[in-house]
Design a protein around this motif. Structure first.
Motif, mmCIF file in Angstrom:
data_model
loop_
_atom_site.group_PDB
_atom_site.id
_atom_site.type_symbol
_atom_site.label_atom_id
_atom_site.label_comp_id
_atom_site.label_asym_id
_atom_site.label_seq_id
_atom_site.Cartn_x
_atom_site.Cartn_y
_atom_site.Cartn_z
ATOM 1 N N ARG A 69 0.768 -1.255 -0.139
ATOM 2 C CA ARG A 69 0.193 0.057 0.034
ATOM 3 C C ARG A 69 0.906 1.128 0.086
ATOM 4 N NH1 ARG A 69 -3.626 -0.546 5.189
ATOM 5 N NH2 ARG A 69 -1.534 -0.928 6.166
ATOM 6 N N SER A 70 2.177 1.166 -0.005
ATOM 7 C CA SER A 70 3.164 2.357 0.251
ATOM 8 C C SER A 70 2.821 3.180 -0.859
ATOM 9 C CB SER A 70 4.629 1.910 0.588
ATOM 10 O OG SER A 70 4.745 1.325 -0.449
ATOM 11 N N GLN A 71 2.807 2.458 -2.244
ATOM 12 C CA GLN A 71 2.880 3.297 -3.570
ATOM 13 C C GLN A 71 1.802 4.256 -3.365
ATOM 14 O OE1 GLN A 71 5.370 3.177 -5.434
ATOM 15 N NE2 GLN A 71 4.918 5.028 -6.400
ATOM 16 N N ASP A 72 0.423 3.888 -3.088
ATOM 17 C CA ASP A 72 -0.739 4.482 -3.159
ATOM 18 C C ASP A 72 -0.514 5.616 -2.063
ATOM 19 O OD1 ASP A 72 -1.751 3.129 -5.103
ATOM 20 O OD2 ASP A 72 -2.660 1.568 -3.403
ATOM 21 N N MET A 73 -0.102 5.344 -1.116
ATOM 22 C CA MET A 73 0.074 6.454 -0.001
ATOM 23 C C MET A 73 0.981 7.473 -0.400
ATOM 24 S SD MET A 73 -0.100 4.354 3.596
ATOM 25 C CE MET A 73 1.156 3.046 3.330
ATOM 26 N N LEU A 74 2.008 7.212 -1.240
ATOM 27 C CA LEU A 74 2.837 8.162 -1.768
ATOM 28 C C LEU A 74 2.614 9.254 -2.540
ATOM 29 C CD1 LEU A 74 6.312 5.812 -1.850
ATOM 30 C CD2 LEU A 74 5.741 7.806 -0.229
ATOM 31 N N SER A 75 1.616 8.267 -3.551
ATOM 32 C CA SER A 75 0.813 9.312 -4.700
ATOM 33 C C SER A 75 -0.036 10.327 -3.792
ATOM 34 C CB SER A 75 0.063 8.157 -5.562
ATOM 35 O OG SER A 75 1.018 7.222 -6.142
ATOM 36 N N GLN A 76 -0.748 9.646 -2.993
ATOM 37 C CA GLN A 76 -1.479 10.916 -2.026
ATOM 38 C C GLN A 76 -0.575 11.768 -1.460
ATOM 39 O OE1 GLN A 76 -3.917 8.636 0.637
ATOM 40 N NE2 GLN A 76 -4.744 7.308 -0.751
ATOM 41 N N LEU A 77 0.606 11.521 -1.030
ATOM 42 C CA LEU A 77 1.401 12.632 -0.398
ATOM 43 C C LEU A 77 1.986 13.474 -1.709
ATOM 44 C CD1 LEU A 77 3.399 13.645 1.566
ATOM 45 C CD2 LEU A 77 5.054 12.038 1.189
ATOM 46 N N ALA A 78 2.343 13.158 -2.735
ATOM 47 C CA ALA A 78 2.819 13.746 -4.032
ATOM 48 C C ALA A 78 1.549 14.762 -4.428
ATOM 49 C CB ALA A 78 3.016 12.953 -5.010
ATOM 50 N N ALA A 79 0.341 14.212 -4.142
ATOM 51 C CA ALA A 79 -0.707 15.231 -4.547
ATOM 52 C C ALA A 79 -0.874 16.182 -3.441
ATOM 53 C CB ALA A 79 -1.955 14.326 -5.093
ATOM 54 N N ARG A 80 -0.843 15.914 -2.388
ATOM 55 C CA ARG A 80 -0.950 17.049 -1.321
ATOM 56 C C ARG A 80 0.225 18.011 -1.409
ATOM 57 N NH1 ARG A 80 -1.869 14.545 4.386
ATOM 58 N NH2 ARG A 80 -2.010 16.764 5.020
ATOM 59 N N LEU A 81 1.562 17.489 -1.494
ATOM 60 C CA LEU A 81 2.433 18.438 -1.904
ATOM 61 C C LEU A 81 2.254 19.402 -3.077
ATOM 62 C CD1 LEU A 81 5.556 16.180 -1.272
ATOM 63 C CD2 LEU A 81 4.812 17.858 0.277
ATOM 64 N N GLU A 82 1.689 18.865 -4.258
ATOM 65 C CA GLU A 82 1.469 19.640 -5.436
ATOM 66 C C GLU A 82 0.368 20.781 -5.007
ATOM 67 O OE1 GLU A 82 -0.161 19.155 -9.901
ATOM 68 O OE2 GLU A 82 0.283 17.481 -8.576
ATOM 69 N N LYS A 83 -0.821 20.074 -4.243
ATOM 70 C CA LYS A 83 -1.682 21.309 -3.876
ATOM 71 C C LYS A 83 -1.264 22.338 -2.953
ATOM 72 C CE LYS A 83 -6.188 20.947 -1.319
ATOM 73 N NZ LYS A 83 -7.172 20.407 -0.680
ATOM 74 N N GLU A 84 -0.238 21.885 -2.195
ATOM 75 C CA GLU A 84 0.372 22.970 -1.056
ATOM 76 C C GLU A 84 1.182 23.982 -2.015
ATOM 77 O OE1 GLU A 84 -0.792 23.732 1.696
ATOM 78 O OE2 GLU A 84 -2.303 22.102 2.064
ATOM 79 N N ALA A 85 1.534 23.497 -3.253
ATOM 80 C CA ALA A 85 2.539 24.400 -3.797
ATOM 81 C C ALA A 85 2.192 25.754 -4.028
ATOM 82 C CB ALA A 85 3.008 23.859 -5.038
#
Length: 362
Positions: free
Chosen positions: A346-362
């Motif tokens: 499940r780590s890859q899905d959680m990392l994808s969610q993390l990347a999306a949140r980083l892009e949102k906070e940019a």
């Protein structure tokens, strides 16, 4: 105008000198001086210091006062067996290399590998499909191939496979892939020894205060009080450290990974170019909100957590028929090569969610 010299030459050396790669050039370790071993000497003193008082308490209390030779033999065997096991695992932690990052010659087939390999042959033999030798997997400090979960120790001046932490108490050495089972075994033996000594000492002190006229020696209660206090202190200190490492093993983390949330940035999917971040992103490039997102994600993203049974098997499992003997004596042998580890599905899905949140906070 002089002819410019290339940065790397593949000309064959005909001088007869040995140009083969040495392990020291890949994994050079800082030379230790005498003061690096002072904490280890103090640790050895702390381990030996209770033994005379313990013998006095066992002899005076169980043999002379209570006249229980069987209880004396049982307590003597248990305490000094734990002491011996602690010394055995401590020796492994001090003597064994925590995990060299270079490829040992024994890892390859000696029939198909030449005995002497020059620099040009060594460089050309690195295949581009090897993830350990890709440009982003080289250490930027000692310039060696940096496998998965390997870290550079600034104190030792080298990279260590699955580095957990640098321990000055063990001869200023790191705890890594090859010494972590022995380190946890050492903590377990010291905690069990301290708790057992504290238990029998508190029982002896209580009996001495209730029967002061039957105490064979006036100094015996003093030894009992000192052992009880030292046992309680070491049980709480070392035991809390042991509980923390039990948690790390259960979740398949190292101390470095548990205390460094921004290591997750190495594994996140590529971010948009418009964010103008490095690949992988660096901590100093992130904004305050992005750093807070990474810290929050670090609480639930477990890259290598594959279930507590398999997590413990990676550290203390054995493949040999008598591997359980090594487990009891020194904490077990090493499992795996220390370069590749199964990941949480499940780590890859959680990392994808993390990347999306980083892009949102940019």
């Amino acid at each position: 105008m002089p002819r410019p010299q290339p940065l790397l030459s593949f000309e064959v050396d005909t001088s007869g000198q040995d140009t083969s790669l040495k392990h020291d050039s890949f994994d050079s370790e800082v030379r230790r001086t005498w003061y690096h071993y002072l904490p280890l000497c103090f640790l050895l003193f702390l381990m030996v210091a209770p033994c005379p008082s313990l013998l006095i308490v066992l002899v005076n209390h169980y043999l002379l006062a209570l006249n229980k030779p069987i209880a004396f033999v049982i307590h003597f065997l248990i305490t000094f067996t734990l002491e011996f096991l602690a010394f055995a695992s401590l020796m492994v932690c001090v003597v064994r290399d925590p995990g060299p990052v270079y490829m040992d010659a024994s890892d390859h087939d000696p029939i198909h590998q030449p005995e002497d390999m020059g620099l040009a042959e060594a460089l050309m033999s690195m295949e581009n499909t090897d993830d350990d030798c890709s440009p982003d997997k080289f250490c930027r400090k000692c310039w060696v191939p940096k496998p998965e979960r390997a870290h550079h120790c600034s104190v030792c001046g080298r990279c260590v496979l699955k580095m957990d932490h640098h321990c000055p108490w063990l001869g200023a050495k790191c705890i890594g892939h090859r010494t972590y089972p022995a380190f946890v075994h050492f903590l377990t033996c010291i905690t069990a020894f301290s708790a057992y000594v504290a238990t029998i000492s508190i029982s002896a002190v209580r009996w001495s205060f209730e029967n002061p006229l039957l105490v064979p020696d006036e100094s015996t209660p003093v030894h009992e009080l000192l052992l009880a206090a030292a046992g309680v202190i070491f049980t709480l200190v070392v035991g809390s450290f042991l509980v923390y490492h039990v948690y790390l093993i259960t979740t398949n983390q190292t101390t470095v990974e548990a205390l460094s949330p921004f290591l997750l940035l190495r594994y996140i999917p590529p971010l948009p170019v418009s964010m103008k971040l490095s690949e992988p992103p660096m901590e100093e490039e992130l904004s305050y909100n992005q750093r807070r997102v990474v810290r929050d994600a670090h609480r639930y993203v477990r890259m290598y957590d594959v279930g507590w049974r398999r997590n413990w098997a990676q550290v203390f499992g054995w493949s040999k028929p008598r591997g359980w003997l090594y487990l009891l004596l020194i904490g077990g042998s090493v499992n795996g090569d220390g370069r590749s580890f199964p990941r949480n599905p499940r780590s890859q899905d959680m990392l994808s969610q993390l990347a999306a949140r980083l892009e949102k906070e940019a």
